[in-house]
Structure formats: C-alpha cells, structure tokens
Design a protein around this motif. Structure first.
Motif, short mmCIF file in Angstrom:
data_model
loop_
_atom_site.label_atom_id
_atom_site.label_comp_id
_atom_site.label_asym_id
_atom_site.label_seq_id
_atom_site.Cartn_x
_atom_site.Cartn_y
_atom_site.Cartn_z
N LEU A 1 0.84 -1.41 0.52
CA LEU A 1 -0.30 0.20 -0.17
C LEU A 1 0.69 0.93 -0.01
O LEU A 1 0.48 2.51 -0.53
N ILE A 2 2.15 0.98 0.26
CA ILE A 2 2.93 2.53 0.40
C ILE A 2 3.40 2.56 -1.26
O ILE A 2 3.16 3.71 -0.84
N PHE A 3 3.59 1.17 -1.36
CA PHE A 3 4.28 1.88 -3.44
C PHE A 3 2.67 1.54 -4.04
O PHE A 3 3.42 3.41 -5.23
N GLU A 4 1.57 1.77 -3.57
CA GLU A 4 0.45 2.06 -4.74
C GLU A 4 -0.02 3.64 -4.67
O GLU A 4 -0.30 4.20 -4.70
N MET B 1 -4.73 -10.31 -3.47
CA MET B 1 -6.38 -8.91 -3.24
C MET B 1 -6.45 -8.90 -1.21
O MET B 1 -6.42 -10.43 -0.57
N ASP B 2 -6.62 -7.18 -1.08
CA ASP B 2 -6.41 -7.41 0.43
C ASP B 2 -8.06 -7.88 0.63
O ASP B 2 -9.20 -7.36 0.15
N ILE C 1 -7.80 -4.67 -5.12
CA ILE C 1 -6.29 -5.04 -5.11
C ILE C 1 -5.85 -4.22 -5.60
O ILE C 1 -6.17 -2.57 -5.83
N PRO C 2 -4.41 -3.91 -5.27
CA PRO C 2 -3.54 -3.14 -4.94
C PRO C 2 -3.04 -2.51 -6.82
O PRO C 2 -1.49 -3.72 -7.04
N ALA D 1 -8.70 -7.74 -16.15
CA ALA D 1 -10.07 -7.91 -16.47
C ALA D 1 -11.00 -8.74 -15.87
O ALA D 1 -11.86 -7.86 -14.93
N VAL D 2 -10.71 -9.55 -14.73
CA VAL D 2 -11.06 -10.16 -13.53
C VAL D 2 -11.87 -8.86 -12.54
O VAL D 2 -12.90 -9.18 -11.74
N TRP D 3 -10.93 -8.28 -11.82
CA TRP D 3 -10.98 -7.48 -11.23
C TRP D 3 -12.56 -6.17 -11.37
O TRP D 3 -12.71 -6.13 -10.74
N ASP D 4 -11.72 -5.40 -13.02
CA ASP D 4 -12.43 -4.68 -13.80
C ASP D 4 -14.05 -5.94 -13.68
O ASP D 4 -15.07 -4.54 -13.77
N SER D 5 -14.28 -6.93 -13.77
CA SER D 5 -15.91 -7.68 -13.91
C SER D 5 -15.90 -7.53 -12.69
O SER D 5 -17.22 -7.71 -12.80
N VAL D 6 -15.72 -7.53 -11.46
CA VAL D 6 -15.86 -8.04 -10.36
C VAL D 6 -16.68 -6.28 -9.28
O VAL D 6 -17.63 -6.26 -8.91
#
Length: 1530
Positions: free
Chosen positions: A570-573, A606-607, A613-614, A868-873
C-alpha cells in the motif's frame, strides 16, 4: 519452503552453513558415513529448504532407495509425507527393483522386511541434520515432531574433538496443543511453541553396559495404553542393531502431551523426555547439561566402574531429582559399585524412597511401567518446570555451541524494535504503525467500485463520490512511513540473505507467541474435549477432530507477517495515488517483493479485509519479476486452493508443495495470496509452462454475516477473483459442519457461475478432509456443478473433440490431517501419505490437461487477466449479483437432478447395448460374412442413433419442465446455455461412444470367431503331429528334446498359418504410402527434379527394367561411343540392375514369409538396399538410373506387398494376438506332448508290469490242472500209485534197456517224473483244445480289465488326477468284482504317480490293452512251444500227476520197492512187486540190492531161478519189519 531462483540469492545460500561445517572436518569414521550417504558435498554447501523442491515438491512416487546414497533424499521425501517409515535405512537391491510389481501405495506402506538396512537409522537422521542448514533443520524438526519422532536437541560435531551443538532454533517452530488434567476439570486447551513452554523435562542416560534397550523402555513409557510408540529409534528396528558411527553423544527429545483423556494420556501434564545416546561417561558435557537443565534425571545403571560411580555422585549432587534403574548383571560384576539389592542404598545415596528401581529380570515393558508410575507420582508438583530455551543458556556454560549466533540475535533485536508497542494492544499498534490498512483504504475501495459501476452504465459520476474520494486521497497524501515499516523495509533490503531469513522467521515466531499467549488466557477459546466418542460417523466428526479442530471465530486484532507485507504494497500504491510522494526506497519495493516472491514469501493479490486489489503495486511486482526472468521462461499456470477459513487452505498447500501461506484460521488474515514455483524440465515439457502459480484464499467466510454488512459481498468478490485466475481449481471442503453451510456453498458455486459466464472455466478437483455425511454431500453437489460448467458452450470455438476432452471427471481425494497446529499426541493417519501423493497426481494430471485445452499465459497476460477479472468484479458485470444466494442453490439442485437423469439415460443406453451385442453374437456361423455383418452393424447404428435421440429428448423435456418452475423462471436463461450445451455434448459423446462400442463388439465377435477357427485348425494339426511324435517316442524308446519338439511345432505353425483363411481386406491400398516414402527418399537425396516420374507409381508393369542411353552422362557416352554404340556399358548397368532386382525378389520372399502385415519400413529398407548396392558399384551413371530403378521396384512392391496387406489387414489384430501367443501355444504343445508321452510311458509300464502278468496268470493258472485232468482221464496208469508203478515196470520190461533199469533203480523219483513229463509233453503236442482254452480265457480277462478301467473313468472327463490311486482302484475292482489275482507290488513307489487327465490316460491304456490282446491272440494261434508253455504255467501238470501217483514215498526196507498204497495216511505199507535178490534174513543189507544188480546181466532163465523166494522166506522177514506188509504165495 524457501523457493529461490535469483542467482544472487542462491550464491548467498553458501552462507547458510552451520558453524560446525565452516571448518572442514578431519577424515574419520564420521566422514566415511557422510561419504557413504553421498553427503560429503554438504560440508561446503549444506542442504537448504530450496533442496526440497527437487526432493519432495515434484515427487509423485515414494520410491524405495536402491543404494545408501539414496537414503537422505528418501528420508526427507518420506518425512515431508509424514510417513511412518521415514527413518528406515533399508535399500532395495537393483534386481529386486527391476522385478518389483508392487503399487506405490504398497511400497509406501513399508514391507521393508525383505530389504536390508545398510546403516543405523540414528546415523541417517544425524547425518541429514549435520548436512542441513539451520532453516532446513527447522522444517525437518517440525515434521518429525508431527510424526511423533524424537528430534535432535544436542547434535554431536562431525569432528569428535569439537564441541557438540545445542539446536534451539529448529525447536522454536514446533507448535502443539494440549490440555492438562485438573481436579476441577476446568483446564483450557493451550497452545504454544515447545521451546518456550514450561514443562517437566525428564532426561535419561546410561552408565555401563545394559542388557535392555533404554530407548525401547522410553517408547513403552510414552505409549501407555496406546499402540507401541516408535518415538525413539532402538536396536529392534531395521538397522538398529548396526553400530552407531555418528550419533553417539546425540541428545533427542520427545514429548508426551495430555489431551484430557484420563485413560489414554500417559501423564497429566506436558512432559518432555530427553535421551542421551551412548554411554554417559564418554559424553560428560551433555550429562552435565542434562543434570542442570532437567526436572529429573533417570540413570540406567549397568555394570559400573569407579569412574561411573563418580559420575553417579555428580548426578546426585547436580540433578533436581535422580532416579536410578539397576540393570547390572550380578554374575558378571559381583563387586559392582551400586548395589540396589541392598535396602540401605536409598539412604546411602540419600535418595527419596522409591527412586531406586530394580530392573534385573524385568522385561522392557515391565520396567517401563515401573518408571512411568514413578514419574506419575512426581507430577505435577514434585518436578520443577523448565524450558528448552533456558537450557540453551546452560549449554553455553558447559561448553556446548548454540546454533543461534550473532546474525540470529541481530535479526531478533530488529524484530523486537519493530514490534515495540505491540504489547499495548494490537488495535492501537495497527492504527499507529499500519495506518494504510485502515478505514480509508476500505472506503476508497468502495468509492472506486461505485465509480466503476457508474462508468459501466454510462452515467455521470456522482459529485458526492468524487468529493469523498478527493478527501480520502488528500488525507492519504500526508502519509509518512511509520517507524515500524521503516525498520521492516530496511531489514528486508539488507544484502545479508541469512539475516533477512532470520528476520522474517522471527516476525512469524514473535507474532505467533503473542497470539498463543492470548489464546492461553482464561477465555473460552476452545471447548472442552468430549468425554464420549459417538459411533455415528455420519452425524458427528471423530473425537480427534472435535478435540483439536473445533470451529471458532478468528481473532480480528491478531497480526501476521502478511499485514506488514500488505502495508508495504500500500505504501507503493500510494505513490501512484499521490505522485511524487515516494522515496527511493519506496520505488525499490517491487524489486524487494519480487525477490521475496521467488524466495517463497507469498504475494497478496487481493486485500480481503478491504476487498480491494492494489493493481499498480501488483503490476510493478510482476513487471520486476518478468525483468528478472528470461523471456522464454515466463509461461505460467495457476493452481488455486479455494475453501472457507475452516478448511486449512495454507496447511493443505504446505502438505502438497511445502510452501508457506498465511494461516488465517486463528488470525483475521483475509485475502488472496500467491506463491511462484519454478517447474523442473520434465514437467515443463509436459505442462507446457515454466512457472506454477499457487493461489491460496484465506479468511473466506471467516466473519459472520451478521457482524459485517459487506461480508457476503467481500466473500463473493474474493472467491470470484480467485476462480477467475485459475487454470486448475482445488475446492477444499472443510471437515467442520457449519450452520452457514448453504451460504458458504453458494459463494463457491456463484464464483464458478460468474467465471463460466465470463468465458473461462478452470478444471476442478475436490479435496475432502473427512468422510462425514455433510462433507460427502457438499462434495457431491460441487462435483455435479463443476462437471456441468466444465462443458464448453455451443457458441465457443472449441471443437467437439475438445469438448469431450474438457469433460474430464472431477476427482475427489480425502486427506485426514494431521495439521501443523494439532496436538503432537495425535497420530498421523496411516493413509495420509498415500492420499497426498494421490491428490498431487490428480492436480498434475489436471495441469497437463490444461496444456491440451489452452495455451499457458505469460506474466503480462496474467496481469491483464487479473485486471480484467477485477474490473468485472468491481462493475459487477455478471448476471448473478454479489449478494445473491438463491441462484447458486437452485443451480446446485438442478445439477443434482440432471445427474440423476443422465444416470438413468446411460443405464437405458447400456441396456440397449447389451441387447445389440446379443444380436451380434447370435449371428455365430455368419460372423465372418462381411455383407451380413455390415448390414447388421448399419442397422444397429441407425437404431442406436434413434434410441439416443429419444432418450435425450426425454432429458431435455425434464430440464425444460424443471426450468418452468416459478422460483426458477427468472434465472432460467442463466442456466439454459450450460444445460443445453451439456445435453448436446452428452448426445454427441454417447452417440460416438455407442458407435465405437458397436464396432468394437462386432469386430470382437469376428475376431473371436476367427481365433476359434484358428485354434481349431491349429489343434487339428497339433493332434496329428502329437500322435506321430508319441508313436515315434514309443517305438524308438528315445526321449525327445525340447528343441526337436520346437522344430516340429514350427512346421505345424507354418502349415496352420498358410492354410488359415484370413479375412480379405476391403480397403487400404498401399500405393499412396509407397509413393510418399519414395517421395521423401528422393527429397532427402536431393533428386526433386525427378518427381514427375513418381506419377506412374503403383501402375502395373509387364516389361522388365531397361537401361537407356540417358542413364549415362554425355561424357561417358562419348567415351564409349565406338564400343558398339555403348553396348558394353549398357550391359554392365543391366547386370547391376538385374542383381538388385534379384535381391529385391529375395527380400520380398523373406518379408512375405513372416506372419505380419505390410509395414512402411519394408519400402524404406528396400530403398536403402538399392542405394547401398549402387554405391558398391563404381559406374559412371546418372541419377536417372537410380530413380528409374527405384520407381520400377516400388511398382513391383505395390503389387507384391498389396497381396500381403490384403491378406492380413482385416485380421491384423488377430495376427498380432496369435503371434503374441505363439509362445503360449508352443508351451502347451510341449506340455501336451510331455503329458502324452508320460501317459504313454506310464500306461505302457502298467500294462507290461501289472496287466500283462495278470492276464497271463489268469490264463495259465488253471491250465496246468486242466492238462493233468485230461491226461488222468485218458491214461489208466494215473489212477493209482500201484497202477502207475505197474505201468512203469511193464514199460521197463517192454523197453528192455539196461540204462532205464539202472535209472529206475538208482533214481526212482527222477525216473517216474521223467515218465510223467514225457506223457505231458506228448499230450500237449497232440492236444487241439489248448488254443481254444487260452483264447477263451484271454477274452474273459481282457473284458474284466476293460470293465474295471471304465468304471474308474466315470466322471473324470478332463479332470486332472493322480494316476496311482486310480490304478490301485482298478486293481481292487479286478480283485473284488473280477475274482482276479493282481500283483500290486510294482505300484509301490512314485513311478506310477503322475498328474494327468484320467480319461486320456484311460484311452491310452485301452489302446495298449487292445494291442496286447491282439499280440497274445496271435501268439496263442501259433504252434505251441511245449517246454516254454510248461515253464510259464503257475501249476505244472506233471507235478499234479506226480502228486496223484507218488503214494506215501515209503519203500521196502530191504529191496527199496515203493509202497503202492494210495494216500499218505496209512500205517502199513504194501508193495506187490519186490526186488528179488538179497532179501533173506541171513543176508546182509549190502547184498540185498547189490546182489540183484550184479546178476542183472545173466540170462532170464538164470535170473528167474536165482530170484525165486519161497513164502517161508518172506514170512520170516515180517517180525523184523512190522510196518511193511509182504505178499505171500499160496
């Protein structure tokens, strides 16, 4: 497991050597053992966790070692499988291994008794520990403790002159649970690492020689009422009797941990038992340590010396408690230092009462019971509690080395500094030191999801959302790295990889310690152990599972290493959210994460807490990972373990691959994690990938739906992301029955439905952790759902063949623990090792199937797939919402119903197939009629298609009716595509399978008919040959050798094959095959310019091969132009061609003589022969000659080999079968001949030794009496002795020969016997009834024998029997029913005892009997050889006649005239005719007969005068011979 592929890191692994390996040891017996085990290289490069990648991770079999160098790897591989035979030192001989037919499971299960131990098993364990670095030692110790094996505490140095090593670091990772006994029964289940836990430590040492095994006694102590424990290796185990070379001075420790089961537990509180190997007098430092660090010291005393007595006094002064066990041999040492028989011993040694145990004469088990009772009496109050961690400090004081050096302590200090403040409370610590994981990150995730949904719906973004997001970003932009995270990242950036490893491990250990402290607090974290064990395994879990696997809520405030790694990401994100906020070290974090990922530290994808998801962080990490790896080594496959938080997901992956995932069962760990494994070369080619990405889902359903509003949504998001990334999905079914079973189940099903909707579907596998009814029910439902969804839909581009292959059955595997946090008192399930290997095999097979289904993705493709999966979710681009549970349940029920319908459909088709097969088999005689069979097969195929269509329509109607139900109408369109695709696939698959089965049944029927015909023909030929061979063997009396029989069989085999009618081929022209081979040959020879000549390949040719001028080059023709127009040159070439063609003809003849179909290799070989022949001839010819000759020969080959192919093509499989079985037919042929020959020989022996003597005896025995009676009836002189004597005298007078009179007088018995013999011979020579009598008797006896043999043959057709009992029975029947005397002496012994088919033996016997009858009948019909006949008669007729006329054998005492009275019972003997001279009373005896003989030569007148005796003279003799009556003249 440490999994590193970074070169720099691998180089740093050389620094992981233990202190005692830094200095090369001297060559001694210890180093010889290491060399024998192949561990000498580990002196400079110790084994590390990376080594286990090749040893265990990719191993699918547990092979038995073949040589001592295989033992270390076998030990580690078995240990990682928690196998009970892990420490076995046995090797299997190479020849045994090559001939071994056991299953891997059987080899895994043991049966080592047939192998031989090559080293003491304790030396094996010690050698592996000496060769491993401290981190691998820790892994080994954890698994040995799980197997209930004793683990090394003090490890001897490989150099005996150097100090031993106290192994504290490996023990720090050993965790266990226990529950002590208390009087109020209110104790709690406690958990902790056994290095820091306070408990009683009992150390056992030996002084002097002991007759019992100390280790075996300790095993009995630890086993209690349970089955015998094998905690400590002992002399009774495989290899235990071999001398120890490395392990003397080793101190092992084992534990006895209570489970609150009073009957089963050995001790009421935790107890550690330490065991010093070898005599304590030679290991004084270890003895000193144990005395100071132990709660009690048990000394096994043998025959003690003075030094031993001093050590015993030292133990008494140093140890807290001293227990002495007397094992001395009184006979061997009468003056022993310790006399336990003395009642004052305890007072002399100042021991408490009962601490001196007499052990002489007791068995090991009895001694263990006494020692156990003594220790029980001291617990829990009399023994002080100590820790192994405290013992390490004492080890330094006594001069031992401790493995935790300066680097370890430095890392520990950094961890302590980093976790400073955690004692005040984990919540406060997280807020201060890990602030990015707070509510802002969660809120930001929710706002981004809302934005995504609005963008998808093409709506304007809500200003409120914009403002809220801006405020959060503004607040986050002020973030500065906390002291904790600064220490954390700085420590990870260190260049010392060993220090970093210590640092990461210390974090885990410290956080684990704090967690267990909270669990061991008075709160009710675990329920008490049940007192009774239910018998209903279907309704309740077992007592073991209920003891240590209770369901509980994770502690939301607990921390793990994963939280610090998440904060790092998360620091990098944040640098991407607020550009310019990142420092140089922050920008290096992706590189660090990639390094850790290759090292084996999981990367969080995934958190799960924030459900976010970062992406920027992960993209950078994967980009860094791709940068480190070669481009061609970036192909990946993804294996995901999906299960709820109770399913022990991390432990399952650790058991399979040795990886370390965060364990979310007792922490609030919630997220999706990934580890990368580099595949070995063999698996890379099979799976078509380079990296296996393991994904673990932790914390799924860990929070009650009532306690968190978005829990259901977050769970669905995690499950969907994990499933969407997967190539293979392992569905891990927990053993815990949950009240929210349906909710948990629907989350997994919904995830599968969403992924199926998105266009991809992983191959699913199932893992059960018990076989309870609820687990089996859930597994069944998941299997039906998975198999339904794995079928490709109609709109996909997958071919029908691919659809069939994609429909692989979902495999289920059951693994019953043990798990890392269970009690060490719980035994390992016996099937655990086999189950782990089975599951791993199933997973690898599924990964191999992925290679046929889709191409492996690269790292960038995997990143795009994740996005793609994360965008769909985020946008909820699925028909099934994240809050929906009804659709999953409805679909699951529908899949179950559909499975039942499919089962019914398959049963109906199977029934139809059985009827169709019956129709095919009913053709019988017409089986080989191609027209009939083709017509029938065509009819059945059409009928099958109609039957399948009808049944499929029924299934489709049921599906439509089911979907029209009110509660399913809304979602019917969601299910319909998958259902219709399944139905269509089912119809196509079953149709194709049915067509294949019909063809298989038809071909099988034809082939079986052909095979029967072949075997019938072969049997006929064999029978004829066997009869000839048996007759040859009988006539020549020579035993045929196997080689001769094999030659005869080859003739039978060739004749059978040549006469057998193989089915002609209906298709299969070989011309195209020949042309293609010729084409490739010309290409390989660089003769492509002649390709047009191949157009005539296969055409019939009548002309012979001709040589033309164009076959020669221009210069060659010019050079020979004056030689009759190149005539000689053409003749030479023509001769070469003729020779090659002749060789070809012989080649074809040889190939056609083989019982095999045409093969392409024939043409290849023929072309090579042509090239070889042309190369041997140095001729100036062009390539056109070679091409024309090859084309000519190939045309001929097409015709010649087509005949061969036509003959065998249809019966190719039949030919293969009979050729493969030729050896069997030969063996049967030899066996049948041997049996027949044996039958023939035994039957012939029985006939000649028993039957023929019996027949001749039966014929001849009455014959002598018959001849005698005939003579007596015919000749009157045989009516009485007087008549016979008178006839003799008359005959003498008639013959008037001196010689006869002399014989008569000197040998009267011989004389009359001779006369009787002459009479018998004369009678037999003239007799005409003899042949008739013998022929009649012959017929009678042969009939009786045949009847007796037939009687024994009843019911024995084809039955193997021992001939001897049946022959004896035949003889008994003859004696009983036929009234025949049989001499059975010949049957004594084994000569007539063979095992054969009795009916065949009877047939042979009958043939011999008939032959014998014919021979005897012919013999009887010939002229009689009277002397030979008389010799063969049991009763001699002359003897019978002699007995009738011999009288009483008394003679006149004066003249020796025989008595003529009949019989032998009279007292007065009479003789009508006396010899005349020498019978007067005044004459001497010498004158009675002699005088008569002397005067025999005188004239008859003189003789009559001289022999006249008056009555008075004879009467005067009577008083002298009262028993002889004399006749007197009147």
């Amino acid at each position: 497991m440490v999994l590193s592929f970074d070169e720099g890191f691998i180089n740093h692994h050389h620094n992981l050597q233990l202190t005692y390996l830094e200095k090369p040891p001297k060559d001694n017996a210890q180093t010889d053992i290491l060399h024998k085990l192949g561990l000498e290289a580990c002196r400079t490069t110790p084994l590390d966790p990376v080594s286990m990648l090749d040893i265990s991770t990719w191993a699918l079999e547990n092979h038995t070692p073949l040589e001592p160098k295989d033992l270390p790897n076998a030990f580690l591989r078995r240990l990682w499988l928690l196998s009970r035979d892990a420490r076995s030192p046995c090797c299997q001989h190479l020849n045994d291994a090559l001939n071994n037919s056991k299953s891997p499971e059987e080899m895994l299960g043991g049966s080592e008794g047939e192998n031989q131990g090559v080293i003491n098993p304790l030396d094996l364990v010690t050698a592996v520990f000496m060769s491993a670095n401290t981190f691998l030692q820790q892994e080994i110790t954890m698994r040995m403790a799980q197997c209930q094996f004793a683990v090394p505490l003090v490890l001897p140095n490989i150099d005996p002159e150097e100090a031993s090593h106290f192994l504290l670091w490996p023990l720090r990772a050993v965790m266990s649970q226990w529950k002590s006994h208390t009087q109020d029964n209110n104790s709690r289940v406690q958990e902790g690492d056994l290095a820091r836990t306070c408990m009683a430590v009992v150390s056992c040492v030996k002084l002097g020689h002991c007759s019992v095994s100390k280790s075996q006694v300790l095993n009995h102590v630890l086993s209690g009422l349970r089955s015998d424990s094998e905690t400590f290796l002992h002399r009774g185990m495989d290899g235990g009797q071999l001398p120890r070379r490395l392990s003397n001075g080793l101190v092992e420790v084992g534990w006895s941990l209570p489970t609150d089961d009073i009957v089963r537990d050995v001790f009421p509180v935790p107890v550690a038992i330490a065991n010093l190997r070898g005599d304590a007098s030679t290991h004084e430092k270890c003895l000193s340590l144990l005395c100071q660090a132990s709660s009690a010291v048990v000394v096994f005393c043998g025959d003690l010396r003075e030094k031993d007595r001093q050590l015993l006094a030292f133990c008494k002064d140093t140890a807290s408690k001293l227990i002495l066990v007397d094992l001395a041999d009184a006979k061997r040492n009468e003056n022993r230092a310790v006399g336990f028989v003395d009642e004052n011993l305890e007072e002399d040694m100042k021991l408490s009462k009962g601490l001196a145990l007499p052990g002489r004469g007791l068995s090991e088990e009895e001694l263990a019971n006494k020692l156990r009772d003594t220790l029980k009496n001291m617990l829990p109050d009399e023994l002080k509690l100590v820790t192994l961690e405290a013992a390490a400090k004492l080890a330094v004081e006594v001069g031992l080395n401790v493995d935790e050096g300066s680097v370890c302590k430095k890392a520990m200090a950094a961890v302590e500094e980093m976790l400073n403040g955690l004692d005040e409370g984990s919540d406060e610590f997280r807020q201060k030191q890990l602030p990015l994981q707070g509510h802002l990150w969660t809120k930001l995730a929710e706002l981004e999801k809302e934005e995504s949904k609005q963008r998808k719906e093409c709506k304007d973004l809500d200003p409120k959302i914009k403002k809220a997001k801006k405020d959060i970003l503004a607040e986050l932009s002020s973030y500065e790295m906390t002291p904790t995270m600064k220490i954390f990242t700085d420590s990870l950036f260190t260049t010392d990889k060993v220090e970093r490893t210590y640092f990461l491990t210390w974090i885990k250990l410290r956080l684990q310690l704090m967690q267990t402290k909270k669990q061991n607090s008075p709160q009710d974290l675990l329920t008490d152990l049940p007192k009774e064990k239910t018998n209903d395994a279907g309704l309740q879990v077992s007592q073991q599972q209920s003891s240590w696997s209770q369901s509980f809520e994770p502690n939301p405030s607990s921390l793990g290493l994963e939280h610090f790694l998440r904060e790092m990401g998360l620091i990098f994100e944040l640098t991407h959210i607020s550009p310019g906020s990142g420092s140089h070290n922050v920008l290096r974090l992706p590189s660090l994460a990639a390094d850790l990922l290759l090292y084996g530290i999981p990367l969080e994808l995934m958190d799960g807490d924030a459900s976010n998801i970062p992406i920027h962080w992960l993209s950078s990490v994967f980009a860094e990972l791709k940068h480190r790896l070669p481009q061609e080594q970036c192909r990946t496959r993804v294996l995901t373990n999906l299960g709820i938080h109770h399913a022990r997901n991390a432990e399952v992956l650790s058991a399979l691959f040795g990886v370390k995932f965060p364990e979310g069962r007792k922490r609030s760990t919630c997220g999706v994690y990934m580890v990368a494994l580099c595949l070995p070369d063999n698996l890379r080619s099979e799976m078509e990938c380079d990296f296996l990405l393991l994904i673990d889902v932790e914390g799924l359903c860990s929070v009650s739906l009532d306690s968190k509003r978005n829990a259901l949504t977050h769970n669905n998001e995690m499950a969907t992301v994990a499933a969407g990334l997967s190539d293979v999905l392992l569905q891990n079914i927990s053993s815990h029955a949950s009240c929210e079973f349906e909710t948990h189940f629907t989350i997994i099903v919904n995830a599968l439905l969403r992924i199926k909707e998105s266009g991809s579907m992983p191959i699913c596998q199932l893992l059960l952790q018990d076989e309870g009814i609820k687990s089996l029910l859930q597994a069944s439902q998941l299997r039906h759902v998975s198999e339904m969804l794995q079928i490709e839909t109609e709109d996909s581009e997958t071919s029908s063949v691919d659809k069939y292959s994609a429909n692989m059955a979902t495999c289920s595997t059951c693994i019953k623990g043990p798990w890392s946090n269970m009690s060490l008192s719980e035994p390992v399930d016996t099937q655990y090792s086999n189950a782990v290997l089975k599951l791993k095999k199933n997973l690898f097979e599924a990964l191999k199937d992925c290679a046929t289904k889709s191409k492996a993705s690269s790292l960038p493709e995997f990143t795009r797939r994740l996005c793609a999966v994360w965008d769909s979710v985020k946008t909820e681009s699925f028909t099934i919402g994240l809050q929906n549970t009804e659709i999953a349940l409805a679909f699951s029920l529908l899949c179950t119903e559909f499975s039942m319908w499919v089962d019914g459909f398959l049963e109906n088709i199977e029934s139809w197939l059985m009827l169709a097969a019956k129709k095919i088999f009913d053709t019988k005689a017409k089986a080989l009629d191609a027209a009939v069979q083709n017509e029938l097969l065509s009819e059945l195929k059409n009928e099958a298609r109609e039957e399948i269509k009808t049944e499929i329509d029924k299934v489709r109607s049921r599906v439509d009716a089911y979907l029209m139900q009110d509660d399913l109408k809304m979602s019917s369109e969601t299910f319909r595509p998958a259902l219709m695709s399944n139905i269509a696939n089912l119809q196509n698959r079953v149709t194709e399978e049915t067509m294949q089965k019909l063809e298989t049944v038809n071909e099988s029927h034809c082939s079986s008919t052909q095979l029967k015909n072949f075997e019938t023909l072969l049997e006929k030929e064999q029978e004829s040959k066997l009869q000839a061979l048996v007759e040859k063997s009988r006539s020549t009396k020579i035993l045929l050798q196997d080689t001769e029989i094999e030659e005869e069989f080859e003739g039978v085999w060739s004749k059978t094959l040549s006469n057998f009618d193989f089915r002609p081929s209906e298709k299969g022209n070989i011309t195209a095959r020949v042309a293609e081979i010729l084409k490739q040959n010309l290409i390989s020879r660089g003769l492509q310019k002649h390709m047009k000549k191949l157009e005539i390949t296969g055409q019939s040719q009548t002309d012979s091969f001709q040589v033309y001028n164009e076959h020669f080059g221009y210069r060659s023709r010019l050079r020979h132009m004056f030689e009759d127009n190149n005539r000689l040159q053409r003749l030479g070439a023509q001769e070469v061609a003729c020779n090659i063609i002749e060789e070809y003809n012989q080649f074809v003849a040889n190939k056609c003589s083989l019982t095999a179909d045409f093969s392409d290799s024939y043409i290849t070989e023929m072309l090579e022969n042509v090239e070889k022949a042309l190369k041997e001839k140095s001729m100036d010819i062009r390539s056109a000659f070679e091409v024309d000759l090859k084309v000519h020969l190939c045309n001929a080959a097409c015709q010649d080999f087509q005949k061969l192919h036509d003959r065998y093509a249809k019966d190719r499989e039949l030919l293969t079968v009979i050729t493969a079985n030729k050896g069997m037919y030969l063996a049967k042929f030899i066996y049948r001949f041997r049996k027949r020959d044996e039958c023939q020989r035994v039957a012939s022996a029985f006939s000649s030794m028993v039957i023929k003597p019996t027949v001749l005896d039966y014929i001849n025995r009455p014959l002598g009496m018959q001849v005698a009676e005939e003579i007596q009836a015919k000749a009157q002189q045989f009516k009485s002795p007087q008549a016979f004597h008178q006839s003799l005298l008359e005959e003498l007078i008639k013959e008037d020969r001196f010689e006869k009179f002399l014989q008569y007088l000197l040998s009267y018995d011989d004389f009359r016997r001779q006369k009787i013999q002459e009479t018998v011979v004369a009678h037999l020579s003239e007799s005409t009834n003899l042949n008739k009598q013998r022929q009649q008797r012959l017929g009678d006896i042969v009939g009786k024998i045949a009847a007796a043999i037939s009687q024994t043959a009843e019911g024995t057709n084809g039955v193997l029997s021992d001939t001897k009992p049946l022959l004896e029975r035949t003889c008994l029947i003859l004696e009983k029913d036929g009234d025949v005397d049989v001499n059975r002496d010949s049957l004594i012994g084994p000569a007539f005892s063979i095992t054969t088919e009795w009916d065949c033996f009877v047939k042979c016997l009958m043939e011999l009997l008939a032959t014998m009858r014919l021979d005897l009948a012919q013999e009887f019909s010939q002229n009689v050889d009277v002397p030979q006949l008389l010799h063969s008669l049991p009763v001699q007729p002359q003897d019978s006649l002699f007995n009738r006329v011999r009288g009483c054998d008394k003679q006149c005492p004066r003249c020796r005239a025989p008595c003529e009275e009949d019989g032998v019972g009279h007292e007065v003997h009479k003789a009508l005719f006396h010899w005349p001279k020498g019978m007067l009373p005044d004459g001497s005896c010498s004158m009675s007969c002699i005088s008569f003989l002397e005067n025999m030569g005188k004239s008859k007148l003189e003789k009559n005068q001289d022999t006249q005796v008056t009555s008075k003279d004879l009467q005067s003799l009577a008083p002298y011979y009262p028993n002889f009556f004399y006749y007197f003249s009147p």
